[in-house]
Write a protein that holds these residues in place. Structure first.
Motif, PDB file in Angstrom:
ATOM      1  N   THR A   1      47.216  30.219  46.321  1.00  0.00           N
ATOM      2  CA  THR A   1      48.209  31.295  46.408  1.00  0.00           C
ATOM      3  C   THR A   1      48.950  31.256  47.739  1.00  0.00           C
ATOM      4  OG1 THR A   1      46.746  32.660  45.029  1.00  0.00           O
ATOM      5  CG2 THR A   1      48.541  33.780  46.171  1.00  0.00           C
TER       6      THR A   1
ATOM      7  N   PHE B   1      45.994  36.111  52.025  1.00  0.00           N
ATOM      8  CA  PHE B   1      45.966  35.839  50.591  1.00  0.00           C
ATOM      9  C   PHE B   1      44.548  35.552  50.136  1.00  0.00           C
ATOM     10  CE2 PHE B   1      50.513  35.748  49.724  1.00  0.00           C
ATOM     11  CZ  PHE B   1      51.028  35.622  51.010  1.00  0.00           C
ATOM     12  N   ARG B   2      44.325  35.691  48.836  1.00  0.00           N
ATOM     13  CA  ARG B   2      42.968  35.618  48.290  1.00  0.00           C
ATOM     14  C   ARG B   2      42.414  34.200  48.227  1.00  0.00           C
ATOM     15  NH1 ARG B   2      46.261  36.712  43.787  1.00  0.00           N
ATOM     16  NH2 ARG B   2      46.214  35.079  42.159  1.00  0.00           N
ATOM     17  N   ASP B   3      43.300  33.193  48.088  1.00  0.00           N
ATOM     18  CA  ASP B   3      42.825  31.811  48.039  1.00  0.00           C
ATOM     19  C   ASP B   3      43.907  30.889  48.571  1.00  0.00           C
ATOM     20  OD1 ASP B   3      44.667  31.154  45.840  1.00  0.00           O
ATOM     21  OD2 ASP B   3      43.284  32.266  44.569  1.00  0.00           O
TER      22      ASP B   3
END
Length: 425
Positions: A202, A197-199
């Motif tokens: 999330t 996941f991007r961060d």
């Protein structure tokens, strides 16, 4: 705090001051660590060595300028006990001992130590010049308990802060504990489905909503790390888990035939002889050393607590190579035993005020099974008397049995029955 409450508190909470025998310049022998008899049949000790990392923190004395590094904690505790007669309870439960000592050092400058500590008076029935006051600092005092709770909370905050730093560390680099794979950076990967996941926000939302807050059991890459896979040859954890537990339970009574109780090893007062039965130890001490504990109990009419203090007194004197009869000090235990035998001091005891003191409530050896066999001096006589007297057993505690017989309902019924028979005649 009463002496009995203090003893119970120190026994249950196990204060962390140590009791090792040392001869100090003051000329006093001190036991600073609970001694322990070796287990019956036990070999060499197998206690693991705990490696501590060095620390720059200092531990300060509460009363003087003495200070030691944190790793030399026992040195300071010994100093507090011998020089200032202070004991701190539950040292191991204090989250930050340096901060704890700094706080109380400041408080002792403001108020006397007696405002905070329980006072233990030794040799309380002896001459005034031989009496000493010792001080116990523990969390029975509300201020001390609040301090310990604050230090605990502070330590928790520091641990959580460190954990957060490790989560945010993008430069993490470490070798896996179980294989040769290297892990670098702070991966934003779901533990269950292994998506990236991007961060972090999330990722957290995903793991919470999908209930992915665990390792995927179907990922067989982790199978070699599950201990359950090695319990039964040829079975995986899934097969073991799917078995009906009821098949593994014996509906019949448990078979305890192969269970053996751990032997209670009683140790002689004068030598290293151990025995699994108390009668054998009493017989050994009487036949081999001429010491008859039962006879002393009867002659001196000792109650249970006096017997405890007497045994602990003799244990301590012998451990310190003192003749308990005349208080003479020897260079070795062998010389002391030769003296006791040659001078006929085996059954000689000093004045009762010498050993009938509160400090001898504390066992010299914490696993001294001999203390468990002691009983009140009148128990045997009472039991014998009960066996010889023909005393009826009744439900209540009646002081006058004759009155009971005269006024009993059964007696009245018998009288009425006799009267009715006369009337019929």
């Amino acid at each position: 705090m009463s002496l009995l409450c203090l003893l119970l508190f120190m026994h249950v909470s196990k204060p962390s001051f140590r009791f090792v025998l040392n001869d100090y310049p003051s000329g006093r022998d001190s036991i600073l660590e609970p001694l322990s008899f070796p287990e019956l049949g036990a070999g060499s000790p197998s206690t693991p060595i705990v490696v501590q990392h060095p620390s720059d923190e200092l531990l300060v004395c509460l009363f003087c300028s003495e200070s030691v590094p944190l790793l030399q904690k026992d040195t300071l505790l010994r100093h507090l006990l011998l020089e200032h007669k202070l004991v701190i309870a539950d040292i191991k439960l204090i989250a930050s001992l340096p901060r704890y000592l700094v706080y109380w050092k400041g408080r002792f400058l403001e108020q006397p130590v007696t405002d905070f500590c329980s006072v233990i008076k030794t040799n309380s029935t002896g001459p005034v010049e031989k009496q000493e006051d010792y001080f116990l600092l523990c969390d029975v005092l509300p201020e001390d308990r609040i301090l310990r709770e604050r230090l605990q909370q502070k330590r928790l905050e520091e641990v959580l802060e460190q954990q957060q730093k490790e989560r945010d560390d993008c430069y993490f680099h470490r070798l896996c504990l179980f294989c040769s794979e290297e892990c670098t950076g702070n991966s934003l990967q779901c533990l269950y489905c292994e998506k990236i996941f991007r961060d972090k926000s999330t990722l957290k939302d995903h793991m919470r909503k999908k209930a992915h807050r665990r390792i995927n059991a179907n990922n067989h890459e982790y199978d070699r790390f599950y201990v359950i896979n090695y319990l039964e040859l040829g079975k995986t954890w899934e097969e073991v888990q799917s078995e009906d537990d009821r098949e593994l339970v014996d509906v019949e009574d448990d078979d305890w035939s192969d269970w053996h109780a751990h032997p209670v090893s009683a140790v002689c007062l004068f030598c290293d002889r151990q025995s699994e039965t108390m009668d054998q130890i009493y017989t050994h001490m009487k036949d081999s050393h001429g010491f008859d504990l039962h006879n002393l109990k009867m002659e001196l009419n000792l109650n249970f607590y006096q017997q405890v203090k007497l045994v602990n007194f003799i244990r301590r004197q012998i451990h310190q190579s003192h003749c308990y009869g005349c208080q003479k000090k020897f260079d070795s235990r062998a010389d002391m035993m030769d003296h006791i035998i040659s001078e006929g001091h085996v059954m000689k005891l000093p004045e009762m005020s010498t050993w009938d003191q509160p400090q001898y409530y504390f066992p010299t050896y914490e696993n001294d099974a001999l203390l468990c066999t002691l009983s009140d001096s009148n128990d045997d006589e009472d039991n014998e008397a009960c066996c010889n007297e023909d005393i009826p057993v009744i439900a209540e505690d009646i002081s006058d049995l004759r009155v009971l017989k005269q006024n009993s309902v059964l007696n009245q019924l018998l009288k009425n029955r006799g009267r009715f028979r006369k009337d019929d005649a």
